[in-house]
Design a protein around this motif. Structure first.
Motif, PDB file in Angstrom:
ATOM      1  N   ASP A 459      53.708  13.000  41.001  1.00  0.00           N
ATOM      2  CA  ASP A 459      52.277  13.308  40.895  1.00  0.00           C
ATOM      3  C   ASP A 459      51.579  12.653  42.092  1.00  0.00           C
ATOM      4  OD1 ASP A 459      49.563  13.154  40.406  1.00  0.00           O
ATOM      5  OD2 ASP A 459      49.786  12.644  38.273  1.00  0.00           O
ATOM      6  N   MET A 460      51.193  13.460  43.074  1.00  0.00           N
ATOM      7  CA  MET A 460      50.675  12.898  44.321  1.00  0.00           C
ATOM      8  C   MET A 460      49.281  12.275  44.155  1.00  0.00           C
ATOM      9  SD  MET A 460      53.277  13.068  46.143  1.00  0.00           S
ATOM     10  CE  MET A 460      52.536  12.252  47.533  1.00  0.00           C
ATOM     11  N   VAL A 461      48.527  12.723  43.169  1.00  0.00           N
ATOM     12  CA  VAL A 461      47.216  12.084  42.943  1.00  0.00           C
ATOM     13  C   VAL A 461      47.440  10.660  42.418  1.00  0.00           C
ATOM     14  CG1 VAL A 461      45.000  12.212  41.731  1.00  0.00           C
ATOM     15  CG2 VAL A 461      46.119  14.308  42.519  1.00  0.00           C
ATOM     16  N   ALA A 462      48.437  10.516  41.549  1.00  0.00           N
ATOM     17  CA  ALA A 462      48.739   9.172  41.038  1.00  0.00           C
ATOM     18  C   ALA A 462      49.245   8.279  42.174  1.00  0.00           C
ATOM     19  CB  ALA A 462      49.787   9.256  39.926  1.00  0.00           C
ATOM     20  N   VAL A 463      50.076   8.841  43.058  1.00  0.00           N
ATOM     21  CA  VAL A 463      50.579   8.043  44.190  1.00  0.00           C
ATOM     22  C   VAL A 463      49.398   7.618  45.074  1.00  0.00           C
ATOM     23  CG1 VAL A 463      52.030   8.053  46.260  1.00  0.00           C
ATOM     24  CG2 VAL A 463      52.841   9.195  44.182  1.00  0.00           C
ATOM     25  N   ALA A 464      48.476   8.564  45.327  1.00  0.00           N
ATOM     26  CA  ALA A 464      47.310   8.246  46.171  1.00  0.00           C
ATOM     27  C   ALA A 464      46.445   7.174  45.503  1.00  0.00           C
ATOM     28  CB  ALA A 464      46.489   9.510  46.417  1.00  0.00           C
ATOM     29  N   HIS A 465      46.318   7.252  44.190  1.00  0.00           N
ATOM     30  CA  HIS A 465      45.507   6.254  43.474  1.00  0.00           C
ATOM     31  C   HIS A 465      46.100   4.860  43.632  1.00  0.00           C
ATOM     32  CE1 HIS A 465      44.687   3.930  39.684  1.00  0.00           C
ATOM     33  NE2 HIS A 465      43.499   4.012  40.254  1.00  0.00           N
ATOM     34  N   GLU A 466      47.432   4.774  43.453  1.00  0.00           N
ATOM     35  CA  GLU A 466      48.078   3.460  43.604  1.00  0.00           C
ATOM     36  C   GLU A 466      47.907   2.931  45.034  1.00  0.00           C
ATOM     37  OE1 GLU A 466      52.099   4.364  42.517  1.00  0.00           O
ATOM     38  OE2 GLU A 466      51.483   4.852  40.471  1.00  0.00           O
ATOM     39  N   ALA A 467      48.004   3.852  46.005  1.00  0.00           N
ATOM     40  CA  ALA A 467      47.875   3.431  47.411  1.00  0.00           C
ATOM     41  C   ALA A 467      46.464   2.894  47.666  1.00  0.00           C
ATOM     42  CB  ALA A 467      48.165   4.613  48.331  1.00  0.00           C
ATOM     43  N   MET A 468      45.460   3.594  47.159  1.00  0.00           N
ATOM     44  CA  MET A 468      44.076   3.162  47.416  1.00  0.00           C
ATOM     45  C   MET A 468      43.771   1.859  46.666  1.00  0.00           C
ATOM     46  SD  MET A 468      41.736   3.997  49.416  1.00  0.00           S
ATOM     47  CE  MET A 468      42.074   5.697  49.847  1.00  0.00           C
ATOM     48  N   GLU A 469      44.388   1.723  45.494  1.00  0.00           N
ATOM     49  CA  GLU A 469      44.213   0.481  44.737  1.00  0.00           C
ATOM     50  C   GLU A 469      44.752  -0.698  45.561  1.00  0.00           C
ATOM     51  OE1 GLU A 469      44.673  -0.044  39.976  1.00  0.00           O
ATOM     52  OE2 GLU A 469      46.452   0.540  41.072  1.00  0.00           O
ATOM     53  N   PHE A 470      45.876  -0.453  46.234  1.00  0.00           N
ATOM     54  CA  PHE A 470      46.442  -1.496  47.104  1.00  0.00           C
ATOM     55  C   PHE A 470      45.441  -1.871  48.195  1.00  0.00           C
ATOM     56  CE2 PHE A 470      48.453  -2.323  51.223  1.00  0.00           C
ATOM     57  CZ  PHE A 470      49.118  -3.519  50.947  1.00  0.00           C
ATOM     58  N   PHE A 471      44.874  -0.859  48.875  1.00  0.00           N
ATOM     59  CA  PHE A 471      43.936  -1.166  49.964  1.00  0.00           C
ATOM     60  C   PHE A 471      42.695  -1.885  49.419  1.00  0.00           C
ATOM     61  CE2 PHE A 471      46.119   2.439  52.283  1.00  0.00           C
ATOM     62  CZ  PHE A 471      46.663   1.636  53.264  1.00  0.00           C
ATOM     63  N   ALA A 472      42.226  -1.477  48.237  1.00  0.00           N
ATOM     64  CA  ALA A 472      41.038  -2.131  47.667  1.00  0.00           C
ATOM     65  C   ALA A 472      41.351  -3.595  47.355  1.00  0.00           C
ATOM     66  CB  ALA A 472      40.596  -1.397  46.408  1.00  0.00           C
ATOM     67  N   HIS A 473      42.536  -3.820  46.823  1.00  0.00           N
ATOM     68  CA  HIS A 473      42.954  -5.181  46.475  1.00  0.00           C
ATOM     69  C   HIS A 473      43.066  -6.054  47.731  1.00  0.00           C
ATOM     70  CE1 HIS A 473      46.186  -8.110  45.099  1.00  0.00           C
ATOM     71  NE2 HIS A 473      45.298  -8.222  44.151  1.00  0.00           N
ATOM     72  N   GLU A 474      43.521  -5.433  48.828  1.00  0.00           N
ATOM     73  CA  GLU A 474      43.804  -6.203  50.042  1.00  0.00           C
ATOM     74  C   GLU A 474      42.640  -6.242  51.037  1.00  0.00           C
ATOM     75  OE1 GLU A 474      46.440  -8.103  50.379  1.00  0.00           O
ATOM     76  OE2 GLU A 474      47.207  -7.449  48.446  1.00  0.00           O
ATOM     77  N   SER A 475      41.609  -5.419  50.826  1.00  0.00           N
ATOM     78  CA  SER A 475      40.450  -5.477  51.720  1.00  0.00           C
ATOM     79  C   SER A 475      39.911  -6.901  51.705  1.00  0.00           C
ATOM     80  CB  SER A 475      39.370  -4.510  51.223  1.00  0.00           C
ATOM     81  OG  SER A 475      38.162  -4.785  51.900  1.00  0.00           O
ATOM     82  N   CYS A 476      39.698  -7.469  52.901  1.00  0.00           N
ATOM     83  CA  CYS A 476      39.281  -8.881  52.923  1.00  0.00           C
ATOM     84  C   CYS A 476      37.814  -9.038  52.558  1.00  0.00           C
ATOM     85  CB  CYS A 476      39.578  -9.497  54.284  1.00  0.00           C
ATOM     86  SG  CYS A 476      38.391  -9.042  55.565  1.00  0.00           S
ATOM     87  N   GLY A 477      37.064  -7.936  52.563  1.00  0.00           N
ATOM     88  CA  GLY A 477      35.677  -8.000  52.126  1.00  0.00           C
ATOM     89  C   GLY A 477      34.693  -8.329  53.218  1.00  0.00           C
TER      90      GLY A 477
END
Ligand code: FMN
Ligand code: SF4
Length: 551
Positions: A459-477
């Protein structure tokens, strides 16, 4: 053995170069967390304002502020929940281990799921199976044009000084001592070697700039942070060929006039630290590093610390936000002085190039392309692993001929490029060749060389969601558009935003465009490639997700 006191730990590290991270690790290893008293002792010992230290420490994912719970009997286990480990059942393993918390991709996508327990790294697909295991060797070379960094790596004993020397090791460093620094830089420039950490900047030009910059002492910093999900090539190089890295750094030091060296190693590679420190000690004992003080510094779990200026702040014990550029590290790097920051793979290519010549390295590429690139290939392929490809190799050759293609009866639906940072290529774009001009023409890039493969069941939408969650988690702010944008995109990929495809697309593209235009570092500019490429290749999957939400 009794535990060291606060004073003993501070005494051990206070006058060492880049002391903050090793001192924090020493307290954390002793206590299992960094309590209030430990932070006060570190602040006093290194003369850092306590408020600054508190902000810095809480930035890193690894440092626990509270003692681990009784259920975890010591340090709480951290289970990789990167995209490939999720495919392998990371969520069930997380549930099965008491007190466990998730950690972003730990760079073991070619092995079972990695779990960090205190300073030990175990792997397995279930709690009962967890065991220590050395990192896998790259598969036997399947090509016919030749390798550079992997050419000797599989030779037994290569990680020892004697084994390394038996296969030509340190010949290039010895020869470089008899040549003018400018000549060494010329060979690297002529070879066409470009940065293998993601940005692809020409290595010879970087060295030249440091050699010419005023100010001493100069430094060579090896970027061994390898935080990009789906990338595990630097780990293989360091674990199986540590002297190649040491030799490459020593040659870089000779060529640029640097006298200090640091390997900034990601926290999630604990066994690699002792492999590197043993190699450095062997090289020192053999008198190979005269005039070059080289040491390893271990990060503490923050993807953005792979960005070179964030890395330098982290080494200096400052809050690891990326710096504004210019000035660049070549003139204002470690402690504001001229610094080479190079990736592990870049530095490992240096000695073979000097031994065999610029023309040899150039000739390893296909057509007009110079050299090779290590690709970390993982996911739905028969033979995942690290492959050294000639630049310009068709992706389909790598996927199907070298790595055995997807499982029986399955087709490749998508691959990621540059780990996650290059977004997806869908089935209709799999005719690309592995070189920057071709990939950039398709809106992506090769970057650090991680390629994750997804077959037609995913499910590519689920894969994209996990990827974006990673970037949100790692954004230094540090910048507003990246901090807020990655969160807003994560929400939209998880069912938020308008329910009509057109309106949803307009919003997502708008957020992504703002991020690309205004983010200060590559994290914020790359993250929207996930949504852009999802919309380009999988609009039907997005539409059916939105329709399911409506229903
Ligand atoms: C968010 C972010 C993360 C990065 N992570 C890494 C990394 O883990 N390793 C690395 O070598 N380069 C990483 N880079 C690229 C570095 O900033 C830098 O370009 C590189 O270390 C330079 O070495 P090279 O010229 O040998 O590639 C990252 C860049 C960004 C924007
Ligand atoms: S783009 Fe994101 S990760 Fe990079 S400096 Fe800005 S907020 Fe930090």
């Amino acid at each position: 053995m009794s535990k060291p006191t606060d004073d003993e730990l501070i005494e051990r590290w206070r006058d060492a170069p880049a002391p903050l991270l090793p001192l924090l690790h020493a307290f954390h290893d002793r206590d299992g967390h960094l309590g209030e008293a430990a932070l006060r002792a570190v602040a006093k010992g290194l003369r850092i304002p306590i408020a600054d230290l508190f902000g810095t420490v809480t930035f890193y994912h690894h440092f626990a502020r509270q003692p681990p719970g009784p259920a975890s009997k010591g340090a709480a286990p951290r289970v990789c929940d990167g995209p490939i480990c999720r495919m392998h059942g990371a969520e069930a393993l997380l549930q099965a281990l008491p007190g466990a918390t998730p950690m972003p991709c730990a760079g073991r996508c070619d092995a079972p799921i990695p779990v960090l327990v205190g300073p030990r790294l175990l792997v397995g697909r279930s709690a009962a199976e967890l065991r220590p295991e050395p990192s896998p060797l790259p598969p036997p070379y399947p090509g016919d044009t030749g390798e550079c960094v992997l050419a000797e790596l599989r030779t037994p004993g290569r990680a020892t000084l004697s084994g390394y020397r038996a296969t030509g090791g340190y010949e290039a460093l010895t020869a470089a001592r008899g040549r003018a620094p400018a000549e060494v830089i010329d060979v690297i420039t002529e070879s066409g070697l470009a940065g293998r950490g993601g940005a692809g900047f020409p290595t010879g030009r970087k060295w030249q700039a440091v050699a010419q910059a005023p100010g001493t002492p100069k430094s060579i910093v090896c970027n061994a942070d390898e935080g990009e999900p789906g990338c595990f090539k630097d780990r293989a190089l360091m674990d199986h060929d540590p002297h190649a890295l040491v030799e490459g750094m020593a040659i870089a030091a000779l060529a640029t006039g640097a006298t200090r060296g640091f390997v900034y190693l990601r926290y999630e590679y604990p066994e690699t630290q002792s492999i590197l420190e043993t190699a450095i000690a062997e090289a020192n004992a053999a008198g190979l590093l005269e005039g070059f003080a080289l040491c390893v510094r271990r990060g503490a779990g923050a993807y953005v610390c792979g960005e070179e200026t964030s890395l330098l702040n982290s080494l200096e014990g400052k809050h690891p936000f990326p710096r504004n550029r210019p000035p660049f590290p070549v003139t204002h790097g470690f402690e504001g002085l001229p610094t080479v920051v190079n990736n592990v793979e870049t530095l490992c290519a240096v000695a073979p190039i000097l031994r065999r010549g610029a023309a040899w390295y150039q000739g390893l590429g296909l057509g007009a392309h110079a050299g090779t690139k290590l690709i970390s290939l993982s996911g739905d392929v028969a033979r995942p692993g690290n492959y050294e490809v000639p630049i310009g190799l068709p992706l389909s050759t790598l996927l199907h001929e070298w790595a055995g293609g997807p499982g029986p009866g399955r087709t490749v639906q998508a691959v990621t490029m540059a780990g996650l940072s290059g977004g997806f290529l869908g089935a209709e774009a799999l005719d690309v060749t592995l070189d920057e001009p071709c990939l950039r023409g398709r809106g992506s890039f090769l970057g650090a060389g991680g390629i994750m493969v997804f077959d037609d069941t995913r499910d590519m939408v689920a894969v994209a969601h996990e990827a974006m969650e990673f970037f949100a988690h790692e954004s230094c702010g540090k910048c507003f558009p990246c901090r807020i944008g990655t969160t807003r995109l994560t929400e939209r990929l998880n069912g938020g935003g308008p329910s009509e495809l057109q309106a949803w697309t307009a919003e997502v593209v708008d957020i992504g465009d703002a991020m690309k235009a205004t983010s200060a570092c590559g994290l914020g500019t790359a993250a929207p490639l996930i949504t852009d490429s999802l919309l380009e290749y999988f609009p039907d999957q997005v539409a059916s997700h939105l329709a399911r939400r409506k229903a």
